[in-house]
Design a protein around this motif. Structure first.
Motif, PDB file in Angstrom:
ATOM      1  N   ALA A 216       0.820  -1.131   0.160  1.00  0.00           N
ATOM      2  CA  ALA A 216       0.027  -0.203  -0.127  1.00  0.00           C
ATOM      3  C   ALA A 216       0.839   1.306   0.062  1.00  0.00           C
ATOM      4  N   LEU A 217       1.979   1.144   0.809  1.00  0.00           N
ATOM      5  CA  LEU A 217       2.753   2.580   0.923  1.00  0.00           C
ATOM      6  C   LEU A 217       3.653   2.513  -0.458  1.00  0.00           C
ATOM      7  N   LYS A 218       4.260   1.547  -1.043  1.00  0.00           N
ATOM      8  CA  LYS A 218       5.112   1.661  -2.254  1.00  0.00           C
ATOM      9  C   LYS A 218       4.563   1.479  -3.556  1.00  0.00           C
ATOM     10  N   ASP A 219       3.931   0.424  -3.538  1.00  0.00           N
ATOM     11  CA  ASP A 219       3.519  -0.225  -4.969  1.00  0.00           C
ATOM     12  C   ASP A 219       2.056  -0.025  -5.506  1.00  0.00           C
ATOM     13  N   LEU A 220       1.086   0.429  -4.563  1.00  0.00           N
ATOM     14  CA  LEU A 220      -0.039   0.727  -5.347  1.00  0.00           C
ATOM     15  C   LEU A 220      -0.421   2.119  -5.700  1.00  0.00           C
ATOM     16  N   PHE A 221      -0.667   2.410  -6.839  1.00  0.00           N
ATOM     17  CA  PHE A 221      -0.917   4.012  -7.436  1.00  0.00           C
ATOM     18  C   PHE A 221      -2.315   4.034  -7.772  1.00  0.00           C
ATOM     19  N   VAL A 222      -2.859   5.195  -7.245  1.00  0.00           N
ATOM     20  CA  VAL A 222      -4.434   5.290  -7.806  1.00  0.00           C
ATOM     21  C   VAL A 222      -4.596   6.558  -8.093  1.00  0.00           C
ATOM     22  N   ILE A 223      -4.871   6.552  -9.517  1.00  0.00           N
ATOM     23  CA  ILE A 223      -5.160   8.120 -10.264  1.00  0.00           C
ATOM     24  C   ILE A 223      -6.522   8.372 -10.229  1.00  0.00           C
ATOM     25  N   ARG A 224      -7.021   8.984  -9.661  1.00  0.00           N
ATOM     26  CA  ARG A 224      -8.470   9.367  -9.631  1.00  0.00           C
ATOM     27  C   ARG A 224      -8.619  10.618 -10.740  1.00  0.00           C
ATOM     28  N   CYS A 352       0.816  -2.119  -8.812  1.00  0.00           N
ATOM     29  CA  CYS A 352      -0.565  -2.066  -9.247  1.00  0.00           C
ATOM     30  C   CYS A 352      -1.076  -0.610  -9.489  1.00  0.00           C
ATOM     31  N   LEU A 353      -1.393  -0.474 -10.647  1.00  0.00           N
ATOM     32  CA  LEU A 353      -1.668   0.869 -10.914  1.00  0.00           C
ATOM     33  C   LEU A 353      -3.056   1.134 -11.437  1.00  0.00           C
ATOM     34  N   ALA A 354      -3.914   1.790 -10.611  1.00  0.00           N
ATOM     35  CA  ALA A 354      -5.279   1.943 -11.087  1.00  0.00           C
ATOM     36  C   ALA A 354      -5.559   3.207 -11.695  1.00  0.00           C
ATOM     37  N   ILE A 355      -6.378   3.503 -12.746  1.00  0.00           N
ATOM     38  CA  ILE A 355      -6.363   4.935 -13.375  1.00  0.00           C
ATOM     39  C   ILE A 355      -7.974   4.805 -13.840  1.00  0.00           C
ATOM     40  N   ASP A 356      -8.479   6.351 -13.418  1.00  0.00           N
ATOM     41  CA  ASP A 356      -9.920   6.433 -13.723  1.00  0.00           C
ATOM     42  C   ASP A 356      -9.947   7.448 -15.051  1.00  0.00           C
ATOM     43  N   GLU A 357     -10.747   6.754 -16.285  1.00  0.00           N
ATOM     44  CA  GLU A 357     -10.783   7.467 -17.081  1.00  0.00           C
ATOM     45  C   GLU A 357      -9.555   7.680 -17.934  1.00  0.00           C
ATOM     46  N   LEU A 358      -9.015   6.624 -18.067  1.00  0.00           N
ATOM     47  CA  LEU A 358      -7.505   6.481 -18.905  1.00  0.00           C
ATOM     48  C   LEU A 358      -7.382   7.258 -20.277  1.00  0.00           C
ATOM     49  N   ASP A 359      -8.602   7.153 -21.059  1.00  0.00           N
ATOM     50  CA  ASP A 359      -8.774   7.473 -22.048  1.00  0.00           C
ATOM     51  C   ASP A 359      -9.034   9.010 -22.378  1.00  0.00           C
ATOM     52  N   ALA A 360      -9.082   9.762 -21.134  1.00  0.00           N
ATOM     53  CA  ALA A 360      -9.346  10.983 -21.278  1.00  0.00           C
ATOM     54  C   ALA A 360      -8.420  11.957 -22.105  1.00  0.00           C
TER      55      ALA A 360
END
Length: 463
Positions: A216-224, A352-360
């Motif tokens: 959670a600290l180093k490897d999870l990336f969440v782009i809202r 693990c990379l999570a991206i909302d609306e990658l296509d924007a």
């Protein structure tokens, strides 16, 4: 060897307009217990059908798992018809000679001040060689249970057995976690106790908690969506990054103002230079001939009175003078903002990379090419939401899930899709003709929409 943590699935209940919904990563869906290949999962569906709820849940989950105080915004995410919401995430932890299948559940409850965590559980099954143990709960914290620090008693006894002072320390840590409204399991004070070296059976569980916290600290990336919103407003360029070079070991969002140059300390300028160097390794292949540079206007004192540098991010193309990055299109700026973490996820199985609306703002052909390359050659995990259907032609059916019109079963995979089928065509056919387990598009009536526009137009003209 350092353990590798992969998200296996995420189930959410009573969050936003999702009463129940579960997303399952491709390897788990295929029943493959592996961390050797990329996993890409795209989430598609009509507006307002719960796609962003997944990304936002991961954001709050990350905050909880690093021990931060619970963000009270989360109270607004709990279903208005209820007082509780649940998040359950499955992880596969690949350690030396053993794989832990772990589930972390959080029960959130709305209160007069916002929200609080009222229950947390951690459970795991152990895969070693050809054998797999049953999945059992090894930590169960219940806020309303004042008699027990946590259950089961057997696990608590193992912690106390290692050091008798641990019991009092755990009681104090629990009170502090409840007072600061953070996770008991991952809160700083209790986590320090749980992650000590144990010679007894609790040693396995200590390794699990340690691995999840590190993930959670180093490897999870969440782009809202807020990330893209700042770019659309042409106000700031938030560059998501992770740097592991020489003495630099950092991650986060490096915010670069778009409206004017900024004064950076020497340390921050070094980090920005490192981010730009990594981004440039790939950028010129995505946007032919383009690189970004840190234009240095010279030394200037920072607000704290230290020596700093007045800098601006510029783009440079062959045989053309550099121009401020704000002059580039929104799509190019979006690519630059996420490129560093895309590079990290491409090269590391633990990211693990999570991206909302990658296509924007990104040209659909380029979007398809990026996803195709990532799915075939990368090592990490990529979870994204999108409206652009190009990905449906580039990814296999296991790598796509769809939101539905049913709040009790929000996410499904398409059924009856043959390898020769075009998933995009199948999806459009499912919208118009149905034939799936759930309705995947809440029908709209074009005649009613046109009539409403005409009525609204006449009202405006009268006024």
């Amino acid at each position: 060897m350092e353990s590798i943590v992969r998200v296996s699935s995420l189930k959410i209940s009573n969050i936003k307009n999702v009463r129940t919904g579960q997303i399952v990563m491709p390897n788990t869906y295929r029943k493959q217990l592996s961390c050797k290949t990329a996993e890409v999962l795209g989430l598609y569906g009509q507006n307002g059908s719960g796609k962003t709820a997944v990304i936002d849940t991961l954001y709050y989950l990350q905050e909880i798992m690093i021990g931060s105080t619970l963000n009270q915004e989360i109270a607004d995410y709990i279903d208005v018809n209820g007082t509780q919401a649940e998040i359950a995430v499955d992880f596969n932890i690949f350690a030396e000679a053993v794989i832990y299948e772990t589930t972390y559940k959080i029960l959130l409850q709305r209160n007069e001040k916002g929200a609080e965590i009222v229950r947390e559980t951690l459970s795991c099954a152990v895969n070693k060689g050809d054998s797999r143990s049953n999945k059992t709960v090894f930590m169960d914290y219940q806020r309303w249970d004042k008699e027990n620090v946590f259950a089961p008693k057997k696990r608590l006894d193992e912690v106390v057995e290692a050091d008798t002072e641990n019991k009092m320390d755990l009681i104090v840590a629990r009170k502090m976690a409840e007072r600061s409204n953070c996770s008991y399991i991952f809160g700083e004070n209790s986590r320090e106790i749980f992650c000590r070296k144990y010679e007894n059976n609790f040693g396995h569980y200590a390794e699990i908690i340690k691995a999840l916290f590190k993930f959670a600290l180093k490897d999870l990336f969440v782009i809202r969506n807020t990330h893209s919103g700042m770019i659309s407003a042409n106000f700031v360029l938030p560059m998501a990054f992770k740097i592991e070079q020489k003495e630099i070991g950092m991650r986060g969002d490096f915010a670069v103002p778009l409206t004017e140059p900024v004064v950076l300390s020497e340390e921050k300028k070094t980090i920005l230079d490192a981010i730009v160097d990594q981004v440039n390794m790939v950028l010129f292949t995505i946007i032919p001939g383009m690189k970004i540079k840190v234009h240095n206007y010279g030394m200037q004192l920072t607000d704290s009175g230290e020596n700093g540098y007045r800098v601006e991010l510029v783009s440079a193309r062959e045989a053309m003078p550099p121009i401020p990055i704000r002059m580039e299109s929104e799509g190019i700026i979006k690519i630059i903002s996420i490129l560093n973490v895309l590079i990290q996820a491409f090269g590391s199985p633990s990211i693990c990379l999570a991206i909302d609306e990658l296509d924007a703002g990104i040209f659909e052909y380029m979007l398809g090419e990026l996803l195709d390359i990532f799915s075939k050659s990368a090592k990490g995990q990529l979870l994204f939401t999108s409206h652009n259907l190009r990905a449906l032609e580039m990814l296999d059916k296991d790598s796509i899930m769809f939101s539905t019109a049913n709040p009790d079963r929000r996410y499904i995979r398409m059924k009856n899709v043959k390898p020769s089928n075009n998933l995009r065509d199948t999806y459009i056919r499912g919208i118009t003709l149905g034939g799936q387990d759930e309705v995947i598009y809440e029908e709209t009536d074009s005649l009613r929409i046109a009539r409403a526009f005409r009525k609204a137009g006449r009202t405006t003209q009268r006024e």
